[in-house]
Design an enzyme around this catalytic site. Structure first.
Site, PDB file in Angstrom:
ATOM      1  N   GLY A 186     -31.917  40.991  30.892  1.00 52.47           N
ATOM      2  CA  GLY A 186     -32.208  40.766  29.484  1.00 52.47           C
ATOM      3  C   GLY A 186     -32.121  39.325  29.044  1.00 52.47           C
ATOM      4  O   GLY A 186     -32.695  38.958  28.009  1.00 52.47           O
ATOM      5  N   LYS A 234     -29.326  32.568  33.847  1.00 51.63           N
ATOM      6  CA  LYS A 234     -28.610  33.194  32.737  1.00 51.63           C
ATOM      7  C   LYS A 234     -28.885  32.335  31.504  1.00 51.63           C
ATOM      8  O   LYS A 234     -28.719  31.110  31.545  1.00 51.63           O
ATOM      9  CB  LYS A 234     -27.112  33.237  33.051  1.00 51.63           C
ATOM     10  CG  LYS A 234     -26.286  34.159  32.180  1.00 51.63           C
ATOM     11  CD  LYS A 234     -24.869  34.229  32.751  1.00 51.63           C
ATOM     12  CE  LYS A 234     -24.012  35.221  31.995  1.00 51.63           C
ATOM     13  NZ  LYS A 234     -22.652  35.310  32.602  1.00 51.63           N
ATOM     14  N   ASP A 253     -30.924  37.678  21.970  1.00 47.23           N
ATOM     15  CA  ASP A 253     -31.711  36.449  21.895  1.00 47.23           C
ATOM     16  C   ASP A 253     -32.003  35.849  23.266  1.00 47.23           C
ATOM     17  O   ASP A 253     -32.733  34.860  23.378  1.00 47.23           O
ATOM     18  CB  ASP A 253     -31.029  35.413  20.996  1.00 47.23           C
ATOM     19  CG  ASP A 253     -29.660  34.967  21.506  1.00 47.23           C
ATOM     20  OD1 ASP A 253     -29.310  35.250  22.660  1.00 47.23           O
ATOM     21  OD2 ASP A 253     -28.931  34.321  20.721  1.00 47.23           O
ATOM     22  N   GLY A 254     -31.434  36.419  24.328  1.00 43.78           N
ATOM     23  CA  GLY A 254     -31.725  35.941  25.674  1.00 43.78           C
ATOM     24  C   GLY A 254     -31.093  34.603  26.010  1.00 43.78           C
ATOM     25  O   GLY A 254     -31.452  33.979  27.013  1.00 43.78           O
ATOM     26  N   ARG A 309     -28.010  30.027  39.080  1.00 39.28           N
ATOM     27  CA  ARG A 309     -26.977  30.333  40.075  1.00 39.28           C
ATOM     28  C   ARG A 309     -27.627  30.670  41.407  1.00 39.28           C
ATOM     29  O   ARG A 309     -28.742  31.183  41.473  1.00 39.28           O
ATOM     30  CB  ARG A 309     -26.076  31.474  39.607  1.00 39.28           C
ATOM     31  CG  ARG A 309     -26.773  32.818  39.469  1.00 39.28           C
ATOM     32  CD  ARG A 309     -25.784  33.910  39.075  1.00 39.28           C
ATOM     33  NE  ARG A 309     -26.461  35.172  38.819  1.00 39.28           N
ATOM     34  CZ  ARG A 309     -26.267  35.918  37.736  1.00 39.28           C
ATOM     35  NH1 ARG A 309     -25.428  35.530  36.805  1.00 39.28           N
ATOM     36  NH2 ARG A 309     -26.916  37.058  37.584  1.00 39.28           N
ATOM     37  N   ARG A 335     -28.604  45.441  42.881  1.00 43.72           N
ATOM     38  CA  ARG A 335     -27.334  46.004  42.460  1.00 43.72           C
ATOM     39  C   ARG A 335     -27.288  47.516  42.708  1.00 43.72           C
ATOM     40  O   ARG A 335     -28.314  48.139  42.968  1.00 43.72           O
ATOM     41  CB  ARG A 335     -27.132  45.750  40.956  1.00 43.72           C
ATOM     42  CG  ARG A 335     -27.520  44.354  40.495  1.00 43.72           C
ATOM     43  CD  ARG A 335     -28.211  44.398  39.127  1.00 43.72           C
ATOM     44  NE  ARG A 335     -28.856  43.123  38.810  1.00 43.72           N
ATOM     45  CZ  ARG A 335     -28.282  42.153  38.116  1.00 43.72           C
ATOM     46  NH1 ARG A 335     -27.070  42.312  37.643  1.00 43.72           N
ATOM     47  NH2 ARG A 335     -28.927  41.034  37.882  1.00 43.72           N
ATOM     48  N   ASP A 347     -24.018  47.704  37.374  1.00 45.20           N
ATOM     49  CA  ASP A 347     -25.052  46.666  37.465  1.00 45.20           C
ATOM     50  C   ASP A 347     -24.456  45.310  37.833  1.00 45.20           C
ATOM     51  O   ASP A 347     -25.206  44.343  38.022  1.00 45.20           O
ATOM     52  CB  ASP A 347     -25.846  46.574  36.159  1.00 45.20           C
ATOM     53  CG  ASP A 347     -24.966  46.254  34.962  1.00 45.20           C
ATOM     54  OD1 ASP A 347     -24.006  47.001  34.722  1.00 45.20           O
ATOM     55  OD2 ASP A 347     -25.230  45.257  34.267  1.00 45.20           O
ATOM     56  N   ASN A 348     -23.133  45.216  37.939  1.00 46.47           N
ATOM     57  CA  ASN A 348     -22.486  43.978  38.344  1.00 46.47           C
ATOM     58  C   ASN A 348     -21.949  44.024  39.770  1.00 46.47           C
ATOM     59  O   ASN A 348     -21.192  43.139  40.180  1.00 46.47           O
ATOM     60  CB  ASN A 348     -21.343  43.631  37.383  1.00 46.47           C
ATOM     61  CG  ASN A 348     -21.845  43.026  36.087  1.00 46.47           C
ATOM     62  OD1 ASN A 348     -22.953  42.499  36.039  1.00 46.47           O
ATOM     63  ND2 ASN A 348     -21.056  43.114  35.039  1.00 46.47           N
ATOM     64  N   ASP A 360     -21.965  37.034  38.006  1.00 46.83           N
ATOM     65  CA  ASP A 360     -22.097  37.355  36.592  1.00 46.83           C
ATOM     66  C   ASP A 360     -20.742  37.346  35.888  1.00 46.83           C
ATOM     67  O   ASP A 360     -20.143  38.387  35.648  1.00 46.83           O
ATOM     68  CB  ASP A 360     -22.812  38.694  36.391  1.00 46.83           C
ATOM     69  CG  ASP A 360     -23.445  38.769  34.999  1.00 46.83           C
ATOM     70  OD1 ASP A 360     -23.512  37.727  34.326  1.00 46.83           O
ATOM     71  OD2 ASP A 360     -23.858  39.856  34.591  1.00 46.83           O
TER      72      ASP A 360
END
Length: 477
Positions: A92, A114, A126-127, A180, A187, A256-257, A266
């Protein structure tokens, strides 16, 4: 400036097909101020020769790297967030920007982002990423890497000139985009999405891709799904032990992590322990302590159970159950090895290493010593006896609580090649990354745009990493 000859582009993720991602464009930021470039990590993938202007083009404006992904890819996945299933996830505020090969061993690495802007999966956000969030991620990844934890590396932070509003930071606050370097962004949630869609063909395709791409030595396994689960369980057990040995709390262990290569990534509300406390939490919103320090192994095991559920259509339940049941033993062995390594000692028998680790945990609990202090004071075992006896924690090493651990330390020889004359060990106290330290680094940036404290800390972390890593392979002892 031409890229280094060691730069080796890759586009493996495209072979998965467009059902796994969405092509996206990066945000058009009003400013591009280079705040951090990780030359060590850049050299690992042949990008260290870029000029600052070229660096900003690639990691601020996201001009594609040569012969690499033609456009960024927002990856699709689902996931359990605090054990509640959410099908509306996916990248996202980040994307997969490029894939490259490690110059040392040819391993495939992702360059992900990110704060790079909105995607189809932004869910009204807002990303963007706050500058403080970017600084915190630099500190987390550099500290964990120095402590021997398998982690992504912060490659770049560029301030982007936007004022962001956040509920957990004084607002408006400054913005940045982070790049990164990570082994994989596939995942457990990637598998969960396909299982939820009942797309067994894509699930089998994903299993084959992961085995061929990341674990080629096991790619010929007769039961690839079972082999994959075995590998992921082993790697996640190792990661969990490394976190615990570092006194690290990730804070958000959602499915998801957790990636398939067992690498930490993350970083949001992370914390390092001031002292041993199983109930210590990192996230202010973790009201039940689900992801507290002492519950991290349990959280990882729960997530692995979700992966096993996804793989059920492709393999047999008995095989999955056996591997799942082996996790506590695997984790225990990894944990014993981590404690031996953290003390700068040589591994002996499994029983001896287990006894050392158990004694170390008991002492950490009973003494309430600073978590990092024990490993610093006694690094190298009895070779550090005089240093420990003359340090700020000397009183704690004189009581009966320390005697069981001292006996175990005395039975384990120091790691070969260890150099206690390194300047790092002349410090009175270890390098730590507690929340007060993080705030003291951020404050001069926020108030005076003074980055000196950050750079001083990064130099200290690099010194610690060199001291704990020992001499390079092949160097004389």
């Amino acid at each position: 400036m031409p890229l280094s000859p060691t730069y080796r582009p890759a586009r493996n993720h495209l072979t998965l097909g467009d059902a796994f991602y969405d092509p996206v464009a990066a945000a058009d930021f009003p400013a591009h101020i280079l705040r951090f470039r990780n030359q060590e990590a850049a050299a690992q993938v042949g990008l260290d020769g870029l000029t600052d202007a070229e660096w900003i083009d690639h990691f601020g404006r996201f001009v594609p790297l040569p012969d690499n992904l033609p456009t960024p890819l927002a990856l699709r996945y689902h996931g359990h967030q605090f054990r509640a299933y959410n099908p509306d996830l996916g990248d996202g505020r980040g994307f997969l920007f490029a894939q490259v090969r490690d110059v040392r061993d040819g391993r495939l690495l992702d360059i992900g982002t990110k704060g790079s802007g909105r995607t189809p999966w932004s869910r009204g956000g807002d990303g963007r990423l706050t500058l403080k969030g970017g600084v915190r991620e630099i500190l987390a990844t550099e500290m964990l890497d120095a402590l021997g934890v398998e982690t992504s590396r912060s490659l770049s932070v560029i301030e982007t000139g936007e004022a962001l509003h956040r509920g957990d930071e004084p607002s408006p606050t400054r913005s940045c985009v982070l790049a990164r370097l990570s082994h994989s962004h596939i995942r457990i949630g990637t598998f969960q999405r396909l299982a939820a869609l009942d797309d067994q063909a894509s699930l089998a395709h994903l299993v084959a891709y992961v085995m061929d791409t990341y674990f080629p030595d096991r790619a010929g396994a007769g039961d690839p799904a079972l082999a994959l689960f075995d590998i992921v369980c082993a790697r996640v057990a190792r990661l969990g032990a490394q976190w615990m040995g570092a006194g690290f709390v990730h804070g958000v262990l959602n499915t998801d992590n957790i990636n398939v290569t067992g690498e930490s990534f993350d970083y949001g509300p992370w914390r390092f322990l001031p002292r041993y406390d199983p109930g210590f939490t990192a996230a202010y919103f973790d009201h039940s302590g689900l992801y507290a320090f002492g519950r991290q192994p349990e959280a990882l095991l729960w997530n692995l159970a979700r992966l096993a559920e996804c793989l059920l259509p492709l393999t047999n339940v008995d095989g999955l159950q056996k591997i799942f049941d082996d996790f506590p033993d695997r984790y225990g062995k990894e944990m014993n090895g981590v404690i031996v390594k953290r003390l700068g000692l040589s591994s002996l028998s499994e029983a001896d290493d287990r006894a050392l680790a158990a004694a170390a945990w008991r002492f950490l609990e009973r003494s309430a010593i600073g978590f990092e202090s024990l490993f610093f004071d006694w690094y190298g075992g009895t070779d550090s006896r005089h240093r420990a006896a003359n340090g700020p924690n000397a009183r704690l090493y004189e009581g009966a609580d320390f005697e069981p651990l001292l006996r175990q330390i005395e039975s384990h020889p120091a790691r070969p090649g260890l150099d206690l004359s390194d300047p790092y060990f002349s410090r009175a106290t270890p390098c730590t990354m507690l929340v007060d330290t993080v705030e003291s680094i951020w404050q001069p940036i926020a108030t005076d745009d003074d980055w000196g404290t950050l750079h001083t800390m990064l130099d200290t972390i690099a010194q610690m990493k060199a001291a704990l890593s020992g001499p390079p392979p092949g160097s004389p002892a």
